[in-house]
Design an enzyme around this catalytic site. Structure first.
Site, PDB file in Angstrom:
ATOM      1  N   CYS A  14      -3.667   4.198   9.397  1.00 38.70           N
ATOM      2  CA  CYS A  14      -2.434   3.624   9.951  1.00 38.70           C
ATOM      3  C   CYS A  14      -1.860   4.446  11.091  1.00 38.70           C
ATOM      4  O   CYS A  14      -0.699   4.285  11.452  1.00 38.70           O
ATOM      5  CB  CYS A  14      -1.383   3.493   8.851  1.00 38.70           C
ATOM      6  N   CYS A  44      -1.336   8.427   7.299  1.00 39.43           N
ATOM      7  CA  CYS A  44      -2.681   8.138   6.819  1.00 39.43           C
ATOM      8  C   CYS A  44      -3.580   7.771   8.005  1.00 39.43           C
ATOM      9  O   CYS A  44      -3.120   7.167   8.978  1.00 39.43           O
ATOM     10  CB  CYS A  44      -2.650   6.966   5.844  1.00 39.43           C
ATOM     11  N   CYS A  74       0.842  -1.203   0.000  1.00 43.01           N
ATOM     12  CA  CYS A  74       0.000   0.000   0.000  1.00 43.01           C
ATOM     13  C   CYS A  74       0.878   1.255   0.000  1.00 43.01           C
ATOM     14  O   CYS A  74       0.672   2.176  -0.797  1.00 43.01           O
ATOM     15  CB  CYS A  74      -0.931  -0.043   1.210  1.00 43.01           C
ATOM     16  N   CYS A 128       7.591   4.016   6.292  1.00 44.50           N
ATOM     17  CA  CYS A 128       6.824   3.755   5.066  1.00 44.50           C
ATOM     18  C   CYS A 128       7.730   3.342   3.925  1.00 44.50           C
ATOM     19  O   CYS A 128       7.273   2.958   2.866  1.00 44.50           O
ATOM     20  CB  CYS A 128       5.994   4.963   4.686  1.00 44.50           C
TER      21      CYS A 128
HETATM   22  S1  SF4 Z   1       0.460   4.691   5.638  1.00 46.22           S
HETATM   23 FE1  SF4 Z   1      -1.103   3.048   5.538  1.00 46.22          FE
HETATM   24  S2  SF4 Z   1      -2.798   3.795   4.233  1.00 46.22           S
HETATM   25 FE2  SF4 Z   1      -0.992   5.153   3.957  1.00 46.22          FE
HETATM   26  S3  SF4 Z   1      -0.006   4.394   2.157  1.00 46.22           S
HETATM   27 FE3  SF4 Z   1       1.016   3.388   3.913  1.00 46.22          FE
HETATM   28  S4  SF4 Z   1      -0.130   1.483   4.342  1.00 46.22           S
HETATM   29 FE4  SF4 Z   1      -1.365   2.751   2.909  1.00 46.22          FE
END
Ligand code: SF4
Length: 236
Positions: A209, A206, A123, A232
């Site tokens: 998360c 986000c 993601c 991330c």
């Molecule tokens: S922080 Fe969570 S929702 Fe945002 S891009 Fe990464 S996995 Fe996806």
């Protein structure tokens, strides 16, 4: 000095440069960065507390600087509200929202619903890494608000770094700042900030998360809580 390039600058040259810059403060690092790279540098801002400080400092050095926000389309509404406030406060800055190639609906179709639960790495790759890769390919260098005390993975960050992930030069003016200093600066200059910070969200990503943290908890504890993920993937 010729413009630094990821491909040609050596580790030793960067080490020497960081030694020369060692006694400088954040604003001097920004002055150096904009003098050196001109328009060939972008600030990738998450609009967290460090981001607000950096935006304010950048506005004093280069009022036409370009700032990019990775708009995953999954952020808190408070984050989007803050971006509008910052745009109004610094009208000459060029603040861009970079979206992923896939909408959330398209991502659901391609990878299944709630990819952030089934595969958060994938993601983040779709919604953050690829868009940033595209954006950074237009510049020689980028600015980041990393601070050394944030986590073990950030403890050795220098002012000027080889960024192997994006094949770029990464400039980090705030490496020596503490969390308290960030907030002293925000309060002293009465800067706008994300309202969620007042609800125990020290680090905000986000909405899916990010959780609030307990009083006295680590500032990044609420990011991907209950999973082994701590970054991330933008910073390696
Ligand atoms: S922080 Fe969570 S929702 Fe945002 S891009 Fe990464 S996995 Fe996806």
């Amino acid at each position: 000095m010729a413009k630094l390039s990821y491909k040609t600058v050596t580790d030793d040259e960067l080490k020497n440069l960081n030694e020369q810059l060692a006694k400088k403060d954040a604003i001097d690092i920004l002055k150096w960065a904009y003098n050196h790279f001109g328009d060939d540098i972008v600030y990738a801002c998450s609009f967290g507390a460090e981001g607000i400080v950096l935006i304010d400092l950048i506005s004093k050095v280069n009022k036409n600087a370009t700032i990019v926000f990775l708009d995953t389309e999954l952020h808190f509404e408070e984050t989007y509200a803050l971006i509008e406030k910052v745009k109004a406060k610094y009208p000459t800055l060029n603040i861009e929202l970079k979206k992923p190639e896939l909408t959330v609906a398209e991502q659901n179709e391609q990878y299944g619903n709630e990819l952030w639960k089934t595969s958060p790495d994938q993601c983040c790759k779709v919604r953050k890494l690829k868009p940033l890769e595209e954006e950074l390919s237009k510049y020689q260098a980028w600015i980041s608000g990393l601070r050394r005390e944030q986590s073990e993975t950030r403890a050795h960050v220098q002012f000027v770094n080889h960024d192997n992930r994006f094949q770029s030069i990464k400039v980090c003016p705030l490496i020596h700042w503490s969390w308290d200093e960030i907030w002293m600066y925000i309060k002293l200059h009465q800067l706008p900030y994300n309202e969620l910070h007042d609800q125990n969200y020290p680090s905000i990503g986000c909405a899916n998360c990010t959780l609030p943290v307990a009083d006295g908890g680590d500032t990044r504890e609420g990011r991907w809580a209950n999973s082994g993920k701590v970054e991330c993937g933008l910073h390696q």
